[in-house]
Scaffold this motif. Structure first.
Motif, mmCIF file in Angstrom:
data_model
loop_
_atom_site.group_PDB
_atom_site.id
_atom_site.type_symbol
_atom_site.label_atom_id
_atom_site.label_comp_id
_atom_site.label_asym_id
_atom_site.label_seq_id
_atom_site.Cartn_x
_atom_site.Cartn_y
_atom_site.Cartn_z
ATOM 1 N N THR A 1 -8.069 5.112 0.258
ATOM 2 C CA THR A 1 -8.680 3.781 0.352
ATOM 3 C C THR A 1 -7.867 2.817 1.204
ATOM 4 O O THR A 1 -8.384 1.759 1.593
ATOM 5 C CB THR A 1 -8.824 3.182 -1.060
ATOM 6 N N SER A 2 -6.600 3.156 1.504
ATOM 7 C CA SER A 2 -5.767 2.237 2.292
ATOM 8 C C SER A 2 -4.907 2.979 3.304
ATOM 9 O O SER A 2 -3.776 2.571 3.589
ATOM 10 C CB SER A 2 -4.875 1.416 1.356
ATOM 11 N N GLN B 1 0.823 -1.203 0.000
ATOM 12 C CA GLN B 1 0.000 0.000 0.000
ATOM 13 C C GLN B 1 0.864 1.264 0.000
ATOM 14 O O GLN B 1 1.948 1.291 0.569
ATOM 15 C CB GLN B 1 -0.918 -0.030 1.218
#
Length: 418
Positions: free
Chosen positions: A307-308, A220
């Protein structure tokens, strides 16, 4: 074709031949300058040796040459037509375990040497355990001094089987065993004619072909901000860029991102690399990121895809290797440095100390002393965005620092935040 780089470390018990192996690699791969080789030949003659002692190519400290052991971590850089290498020759003695942790912390491969006459010993198991704890993805067992056991296949097979079983039980994902003689050069760079029973790669061939870990580009996205750039020129009156090195993953123009610890969100407006704009960048590139919104960002902040984005917490549980001479104690006030961010913290608890021989836990040790590896619980004054070390060796690691004099106390591997 792009030539990639492999970072690797060597480890092994005292006198197993680590420095000689490294010297042989450098010498036989034509990576030694003429004046370096002449200096080694001169030093060898002064010690009464007829042939050059290739171990002196890495044992650079005077104390190491006098004692004949490696004390500090010796870094060497060399290259072949197929790959570049950054090598860390780490100490073998038990009292320098902390130096091995330093050398192997960024390694993608570890070469563990074993004397064929002695087989797997306590320090061999200790080095395998450190490699497992640091999540080094590839481990090579180099069974050295095969010339002293008449190049006997059963000797190699027994040692390889014992080490492979032990390392696999620790969770080491990939183990390759190679029989060598660093002194004679067998299976280091060139294949050995005296071990025709072995059909695997030489040490250098394996180093050139082993897949380089791609964790930094596949995990990520994490971008610790190192510097805020505001040139304020007539050409760029509103330029505001955030410079640093991408720690993991990738970033793209138009991507929605979150800035931590503030939690504010924005969109990537542009990414500049070496003075030109690109659509995407990935670890470990050094870049300047520009955002659409005027978000307040400073050194120590972390930019991540929305999103992460990692969770924030002030409680950290981790394994640490204590590297300072003074002990680490419960209640001790420290500084915790994570990527580009440094915060005040306190050691709340030391639940256990690790026994490296079998990774068993010794409960409630009370303190950690030099070379100890133990579990700690730390409370920070400000929230941190730590990943688990199992997910990212870059953003899951940290340092504990003495606030009084700046001494590094311990290197930590976080379980994550809670």
């Amino acid at each position: 074709m792009t030539i990639d780089t492999l970072r690797f470390a060597t480890a092994g018990s005292v006198d197993d031949g680590k420095s000689t192996l490294v010297g042989r690699l450098l010498h036989d791969s034509k990576s030694v300058l003429t004046d370096q080789l002449e200096a080694v030949e001169h030093a060898s003659r002064n010690r009464g040796q007829e042939a050059p002692d290739l171990a002196l190519l890495t044992d650079g400290l005077r104390a190491e040459r006098e004692q004949g052991i490696t004390i500090d971590v010796a870094y060497r850089y060399f290259a072949t037509p197929r790959r570049r290498f950054i090598l860390a020759d780490t100490p073998g003695h038990v009292q320098y375990t902390r130096n091995m942790v330093t050398g192997a912390s960024t390694a993608e491969l570890a070469v563990v040497l074993v004397d064929a006459r002695n087989g797997v010993v306590e320090q061999t198991r200790r080095h395998a355990a450190v490699a497992a704890l640091l999540r080094v993805p590839h481990v090579v067992l180099a069974v050295n001094k095969m010339d002293l056991v008449d190049y006997a296949e059963p000797v190699f097979a027994k040692t390889a089987e014992e080490f492979t079983a032990y390392a696999a039980s620790l969770g080491v994902p990939e183990i390759t065993a190679i029989p060598i003689s660093a002194l004679a050069g067998d299976n280091v760079v060139e294949p050995s004619a005296r071990m025709d029973w072995y059909g695997g790669p030489t040490v250098l061939e394996h180093l050139e072909t082993v897949p380089v870990a791609r964790e930094l580009t596949t995990s990520q996205g994490r971008f610790p901000v190192q510097y805020v750039i505001r040139p304020q020129t007539a050409e760029h009156p509103d330029y505001r860029g955030y410079a640093g090195q991408i720690a993991s993953g990738a970033f793209r123009v138009g991507e929605r991102v979150t800035v931590l610890p503030s939690g504010r969100t924005s969109t990537v407006k542009a990414i500049d690399v070496l003075g030109r704009s690109v659509d995407a960048a990935w670890a470990p590139q050094s870049v300047t990121v520009r955002l659409h919104d005027g978000v307040d960002i400073s050194r120590g902040d972390l930019i991540a895809p929305s999103t992460s984005a990692p969770a924030l917490s002030r409680d950290v549980t981790a394994l640490v290797c204590h590297v300072a001479d003074q002990p680490l104690t419960v209640g001790q006030r420290v500084l915790l440095k994570h990527t580009t961010r440094t915060v005040k913290a306190i050691v709340k608890d030391i639940p256990s100390r690790l026994t490296l021989d079998d990774l068993s836990q010794h409960p409630a040790p009370g303190q950690l002393v030099a070379n100890d590896i133990g579990r700690v619980v730390i409370r920070t004054a400000e929230p941190l965005a730590l990943d688990a070390y199992a997910a990212s060796r870059r953003t899951g690691s940290f340092l504990l620092i003495d606030p009084a004099d700046g001494t590094t106390l311990a290197a930590g591997m976080a379980d994550g935040v809670r």
